[in-house]
Design a protein around this motif. Sequence first.
Motif, PDB file in Angstrom:
ATOM      1  N   ARG A 142      18.224  76.750  13.729  1.00  0.00           N
ATOM      2  CA  ARG A 142      17.990  77.610  12.612  1.00  0.00           C
ATOM      3  C   ARG A 142      16.957  78.606  12.099  1.00  0.00           C
ATOM      4  NH1 ARG A 142      21.831  80.477   8.869  1.00  0.00           N
ATOM      5  NH2 ARG A 142      23.654  78.980  10.378  1.00  0.00           N
ATOM      6  N   TYR A 143      16.678  77.107  11.355  1.00  0.00           N
ATOM      7  CA  TYR A 143      15.109  77.363  10.343  1.00  0.00           C
ATOM      8  C   TYR A 143      13.936  76.411  10.611  1.00  0.00           C
ATOM      9  CZ  TYR A 143      18.107  80.354   7.238  1.00  0.00           C
ATOM     10  OH  TYR A 143      18.989  81.452   6.497  1.00  0.00           O
ATOM     11  N   ASP A 144      14.199  76.134  11.658  1.00  0.00           N
ATOM     12  CA  ASP A 144      13.612  74.942  12.131  1.00  0.00           C
ATOM     13  C   ASP A 144      13.686  74.180  13.185  1.00  0.00           C
ATOM     14  OD1 ASP A 144      10.419  73.845  12.209  1.00  0.00           O
ATOM     15  OD2 ASP A 144      11.546  71.838  10.810  1.00  0.00           O
ATOM     16  N   PRO A 145      13.747  74.986  14.783  1.00  0.00           N
ATOM     17  CA  PRO A 145      14.237  74.663  15.857  1.00  0.00           C
ATOM     18  C   PRO A 145      13.170  73.894  16.532  1.00  0.00           C
ATOM     19  CG  PRO A 145      13.379  77.065  16.040  1.00  0.00           C
ATOM     20  CD  PRO A 145      13.262  77.032  14.221  1.00  0.00           C
ATOM     21  N   ASP A 146      12.005  73.683  16.183  1.00  0.00           N
ATOM     22  CA  ASP A 146      11.040  73.475  16.563  1.00  0.00           C
ATOM     23  C   ASP A 146      10.339  71.823  16.570  1.00  0.00           C
ATOM     24  OD1 ASP A 146      10.461  74.818  19.305  1.00  0.00           O
ATOM     25  OD2 ASP A 146       9.204  75.822  18.095  1.00  0.00           O
ATOM     26  N   ASN A 147      11.126  71.749  14.661  1.00  0.00           N
ATOM     27  CA  ASN A 147      11.082  69.983  13.967  1.00  0.00           C
ATOM     28  C   ASN A 147       9.370  70.295  13.454  1.00  0.00           C
ATOM     29  OD1 ASN A 147      12.337  68.208  12.674  1.00  0.00           O
ATOM     30  ND2 ASN A 147      12.578  67.043  14.393  1.00  0.00           N
ATOM     31  N   MET A 148       9.118  71.523  12.523  1.00  0.00           N
ATOM     32  CA  MET A 148       7.732  71.447  12.194  1.00  0.00           C
ATOM     33  C   MET A 148       7.886  70.464  11.275  1.00  0.00           C
ATOM     34  SD  MET A 148       5.648  74.032  10.965  1.00  0.00           S
ATOM     35  CE  MET A 148       5.328  75.244  12.018  1.00  0.00           C
ATOM     36  N   PHE A 149       9.011  71.047  10.532  1.00  0.00           N
ATOM     37  CA  PHE A 149       9.474  69.638   9.537  1.00  0.00           C
ATOM     38  C   PHE A 149       9.835  68.257   9.767  1.00  0.00           C
ATOM     39  CE2 PHE A 149       9.069  74.136   7.785  1.00  0.00           C
ATOM     40  CZ  PHE A 149       7.368  73.534   6.978  1.00  0.00           C
ATOM     41  N   ARG A 150       8.910  67.219  10.346  1.00  0.00           N
ATOM     42  CA  ARG A 150       9.628  65.891  10.892  1.00  0.00           C
ATOM     43  C   ARG A 150       8.857  65.023   9.713  1.00  0.00           C
ATOM     44  NH1 ARG A 150       7.198  68.263  15.851  1.00  0.00           N
ATOM     45  NH2 ARG A 150       5.367  66.771  16.439  1.00  0.00           N
ATOM     46  N   VAL A 151       8.138  65.167   9.702  1.00  0.00           N
ATOM     47  CA  VAL A 151       7.363  63.944   8.753  1.00  0.00           C
ATOM     48  C   VAL A 151       8.203  63.934   7.741  1.00  0.00           C
ATOM     49  CG1 VAL A 151       5.136  62.943   7.856  1.00  0.00           C
ATOM     50  CG2 VAL A 151       5.124  64.262  10.202  1.00  0.00           C
ATOM     51  N   ASN A 152       9.385  62.886   7.367  1.00  0.00           N
ATOM     52  CA  ASN A 152       9.960  62.989   6.449  1.00  0.00           C
ATOM     53  C   ASN A 152      11.144  61.448   7.250  1.00  0.00           C
ATOM     54  OD1 ASN A 152      11.158  64.711   8.261  1.00  0.00           O
ATOM     55  ND2 ASN A 152      10.544  66.826   7.056  1.00  0.00           N
ATOM     56  N   PHE A 153      11.933  61.952   6.059  1.00  0.00           N
ATOM     57  CA  PHE A 153      13.757  61.185   6.531  1.00  0.00           C
ATOM     58  C   PHE A 153      13.731  62.612   7.368  1.00  0.00           C
ATOM     59  CE2 PHE A 153      12.477  59.356   2.734  1.00  0.00           C
ATOM     60  CZ  PHE A 153      12.429  58.116   2.895  1.00  0.00           C
ATOM     61  N   ASN A 154      13.860  62.771   8.804  1.00  0.00           N
ATOM     62  CA  ASN A 154      14.220  63.931   9.415  1.00  0.00           C
ATOM     63  C   ASN A 154      15.838  63.727  10.094  1.00  0.00           C
ATOM     64  OD1 ASN A 154      13.352  64.829  12.552  1.00  0.00           O
ATOM     65  ND2 ASN A 154      12.843  65.676  10.347  1.00  0.00           N
ATOM     66  N   ILE A 155      16.197  64.991   9.684  1.00  0.00           N
ATOM     67  CA  ILE A 155      16.905  65.946  10.389  1.00  0.00           C
ATOM     68  C   ILE A 155      16.574  66.376  11.562  1.00  0.00           C
ATOM     69  CG2 ILE A 155      19.530  66.692   9.800  1.00  0.00           C
ATOM     70  CD1 ILE A 155      18.690  66.388   6.579  1.00  0.00           C
ATOM     71  N   PRO A 156      17.028  65.901  12.839  1.00  0.00           N
ATOM     72  CA  PRO A 156      16.639  66.719  13.715  1.00  0.00           C
ATOM     73  C   PRO A 156      17.348  68.075  13.546  1.00  0.00           C
ATOM     74  CG  PRO A 156      18.055  65.021  14.694  1.00  0.00           C
ATOM     75  CD  PRO A 156      17.534  64.749  12.710  1.00  0.00           C
ATOM     76  N   PRO A 157      16.623  69.369  14.886  1.00  0.00           N
ATOM     77  CA  PRO A 157      17.983  70.261  14.687  1.00  0.00           C
ATOM     78  C   PRO A 157      18.755  69.915  15.809  1.00  0.00           C
ATOM     79  CG  PRO A 157      15.791  70.295  15.841  1.00  0.00           C
ATOM     80  CD  PRO A 157      15.592  69.362  15.057  1.00  0.00           C
TER      81      PRO A 157
END
Length: 451
Positions: A428-443
């Motif tokens: 809902r808030y980051d469908p393109d996974n912009m915030f992915r340089v992390n321990f990533n939770i994918p949409p």
Amino acid sequence: MSTDIPPTCRPGQPGYDEARLGLNRAVESRPDRVVVARDEQDVVAAVRLAGARKRPLAVMATGHGPSRSADGAVLVNTGRMDGVEVDVPGATAWIEAGARWQGVLERTTPHGLAPLNGASPNVGAVGYLVGGGAGLLGRRFGFAADHVRRLRLVTADGRVREVTAEDEPDLFWAVRGGNDNFGLVVGMEIDLFPVSRLYGGGLYFAGEATADVLRAYAEWTRQAPEEMASSVLLVRNPDVPDVPDPLRGRFIAHIRIAYSGDVADGERLVRPLREIGPVVLDTVRVMPYAEVGTIHHDPTSVPYRAYDRNVLLSDLTRDVVDTVVATAGPGAEASFVTELRHFGGAYARPPKVGNCVGGRDAAFSVFTGAVPEPRNLRGRDELLARLRPWSTGETHVNFAGVEDTGPDRVRAAYAPADFERLRTIKSRYDPDNMFRVNFNIPPQEPARNPG
């Protein structure tokens, strides 16, 4: 950070290297841009820049907990956003994105108030909080994320959102424990607690006493009250001047104590540990809470490379102790840092306002840190593999390292239903996974149209 670094740095420009490098350099990224943010609007501009350039967005305050490479990303360095405001009557503090716990302590402890900070005052407070936060008051009060009242977040659309349990309840649940997957936190309001002093410090035992220390410690924790936080660190100290003489060049079993109750009770509770055997060094004392960082005495400013991993345990049995001694004790071929930390108490209780922090049923955590040499990494992984029979199957995000960014490892930090809910919120808030340089939770992937 130097004050002459420009607001935006590109590769090859002055200030770029200083702005992109954190304390733990297990990953040394080369971002497309580094934005040295001074305020909320700089963060908004950086997020919009990443969106326009179709780049991932990474964030760093101190760089203690690196994850994925930020190569080609827009990296926001929040180190200059270090403001702290304390509401003494309300027992709360507002902390900006780049504030370190040391800066928070300097503002809160003169009023007899303590945050639920981590063991190292040099760690960035917000990064610690969004990872859950297991600190030296946690057995008494719970995870630090349980006591976040509100926050301001810049989401992938460049919008600043005021996030509380009443406004944006899904984000409020997800960000507290979900790391920086849902946006960049520019500030948080947190609870403070009336703790002005501790009975705390360290008991350092020679390496040959490691088995006795761990066995005694395991039994001792079974009766420890919630006011007692403790851990044991196994480490082979380097022979360097910064290490105190009695510890220099030696393998040491280091019991760390932080008791927030009555001092007389603390002295009584610690006495059986002092009786385990000869103590090489005893620093346990009454201390003002402002000196809490001396208990673990973690490195503060010298860059290093450490590959961290962790596992949560259901119990600290004799078999667990024997496994740790054989694999990480003084006779082990490999050399790496091992910490066993007592959980339970308030960690096990659900917060008043729910969040996604996992691992609440753990009795202990096992944290390991190794320099990237094959022998040490193999030894560390052997320890973690041999502990699997006593593992809860979960990990803690704050203790994860660069090898734990894969989907299965990230999933292990959350309850299965919570992880799926996190993916839904991410969509809902980051469908393109912009915030992915992390321990990533994918949409979640969009539902396919069967027709």
